[in-house]
Design a protein around this motif. Structure first.
Motif, PDB file in Angstrom:
ATOM      1  N   PRO A  43       0.826  -1.216   0.000  1.00 43.24           N
ATOM      2  CA  PRO A  43       0.000   0.000   0.000  1.00 43.24           C
ATOM      3  C   PRO A  43       0.860   1.267   0.000  1.00 43.24           C
ATOM      4  O   PRO A  43       1.954   1.289   0.574  1.00 43.24           O
ATOM      5  CB  PRO A  43      -0.803  -0.117   1.300  1.00 43.24           C
ATOM      6  N   GLU A  44       0.346   2.289  -0.650  1.00 46.53           N
ATOM      7  CA  GLU A  44       1.037   3.568  -0.727  1.00 46.53           C
ATOM      8  C   GLU A  44       0.055   4.688  -0.403  1.00 46.53           C
ATOM      9  O   GLU A  44      -1.161   4.490  -0.453  1.00 46.53           O
ATOM     10  CB  GLU A  44       1.648   3.766  -2.115  1.00 46.53           C
ATOM     11  N   THR A  45       0.582   5.863  -0.098  1.00 47.12           N
ATOM     12  CA  THR A  45      -0.278   6.988   0.242  1.00 47.12           C
ATOM     13  C   THR A  45      -0.135   8.107  -0.777  1.00 47.12           C
ATOM     14  O   THR A  45       0.947   8.313  -1.349  1.00 47.12           O
ATOM     15  CB  THR A  45       0.037   7.545   1.642  1.00 47.12           C
ATOM     16  N   PHE A  53      -5.030   9.797   0.972  1.00 51.71           N
ATOM     17  CA  PHE A  53      -5.652   8.618   0.375  1.00 51.71           C
ATOM     18  C   PHE A  53      -4.651   7.463   0.390  1.00 51.71           C
ATOM     19  O   PHE A  53      -3.451   7.677   0.214  1.00 51.71           O
ATOM     20  CB  PHE A  53      -6.085   8.905  -1.064  1.00 51.71           C
ATOM     21  N   VAL A  54      -5.161   6.274   0.579  1.00 53.37           N
ATOM     22  CA  VAL A  54      -4.339   5.069   0.538  1.00 53.37           C
ATOM     23  C   VAL A  54      -4.657   4.305  -0.746  1.00 53.37           C
ATOM     24  O   VAL A  54      -5.827   4.065  -1.064  1.00 53.37           O
ATOM     25  CB  VAL A  54      -4.597   4.167   1.761  1.00 53.37           C
ATOM     26  N   GLU A 111     -10.125   6.457   1.381  1.00 55.51           N
ATOM     27  CA  GLU A 111      -9.996   7.588   2.293  1.00 55.51           C
ATOM     28  C   GLU A 111     -10.719   7.212   3.580  1.00 55.51           C
ATOM     29  O   GLU A 111     -11.931   7.029   3.578  1.00 55.51           O
ATOM     30  CB  GLU A 111     -10.595   8.861   1.704  1.00 55.51           C
ATOM     31  N   GLY A 112      -9.952   7.096   4.654  1.00 54.79           N
ATOM     32  CA  GLY A 112     -10.548   6.579   5.883  1.00 54.79           C
ATOM     33  C   GLY A 112     -11.017   5.154   5.661  1.00 54.79           C
ATOM     34  O   GLY A 112     -10.269   4.298   5.208  1.00 54.79           O
TER      35      GLY A 112
END
Length: 203
Positions: A43-45, A53-54, A111-112
């Motif tokens: 995973p990246e942001t 956002f992930v 997001e969240g």
């Protein structure tokens, strides 16, 4: 929003939550060693317009949310199925095939606790262009809650970088001729309408 991911504020940053695959692969060259396709993806942001956002690999539990994003579009409404058992089974089979193929990366943008976007990346080996590995980008959707933030641009910039890291030397996509906004968006990203795309239903 469908392919027409609107360009807004550019991404202010991006980072991998975990280490990327060991040993960089030169762009355009097929990976060597034990790694295959998108093996090692983590995973990246992305941050844009002050929001975080992930970008992660989609799971089976994400499928209903991803299908809703695909439906939330003029063309998608006609293309996608309903909520019946047959449609759910079809999407389940498709997800299983994607998940089993190391050259496929089905992405959920989160997001969240909410999935607000999706896209599918495919690595396509080819003899043409001296064996260049191609990155196919398809089924891009940014939901209404995340539009107008520059997220579409950020996601594409991330996708291009991801493709490079996993060895791709050329990015390509298709878009419906009716999506004139999308075509302008892709042009701003540097894409050229160099080929004509054709489709033939097989059933």
């Amino acid at each position: 929003m469908s392919d027409e991911a609107q360009a807004g504020a550019a991404a202010t940053g991006g980072s991998r939550d975990e280490a990327s695959p060991a040993g960089p692969t030169p762009a355009g060259k097929a990976p060597v060693g034990p790694a295959r396709g998108f093996d090692g993806f983590a995973p990246e942001t992305l941050e844009t317009a002050g929001r975080r956002f992930v970008v992660r690999r989609a799971t089976e539990s994400d499928v209903p949310a991803l299908v809703e994003l695909l439906r939330d579009d003029v063309l998608g409404t006609a293309r996608e199925g309903g909520d019946g058992a047959d449609d759910a089974a079809a999407y389940g089979r498709a997800f299983a095939l994607i998940a089993a193929d190391p050259n496929q990366l089905l992405v959920a943008v989160e997001e969240g606790a909410s999935v607000v976007g999706t896209l599918q990346l495919s690595l396509i080996p080819s003899l043409s262009r001296r064996g260049t590995l191609r990155l196919q980008i398809e089924a891009v959707r940014i939901g209404a809650a995340a539009q107008g933030l520059g997220l579409g641009t950020a996601v594409f910039e991330w996708a291009h970088d991801c493709g490079r890291r996993f060895g791709a030397g050329l990015a390509q996509l298709t878009t419906d001729r009716s999506r004139t906004d999308a075509q302008r968006f892709y042009s701003r990203l540097g894409y050229e309408a160099s080929h004509e795309g054709l489709k033939l239903p097989l059933k």
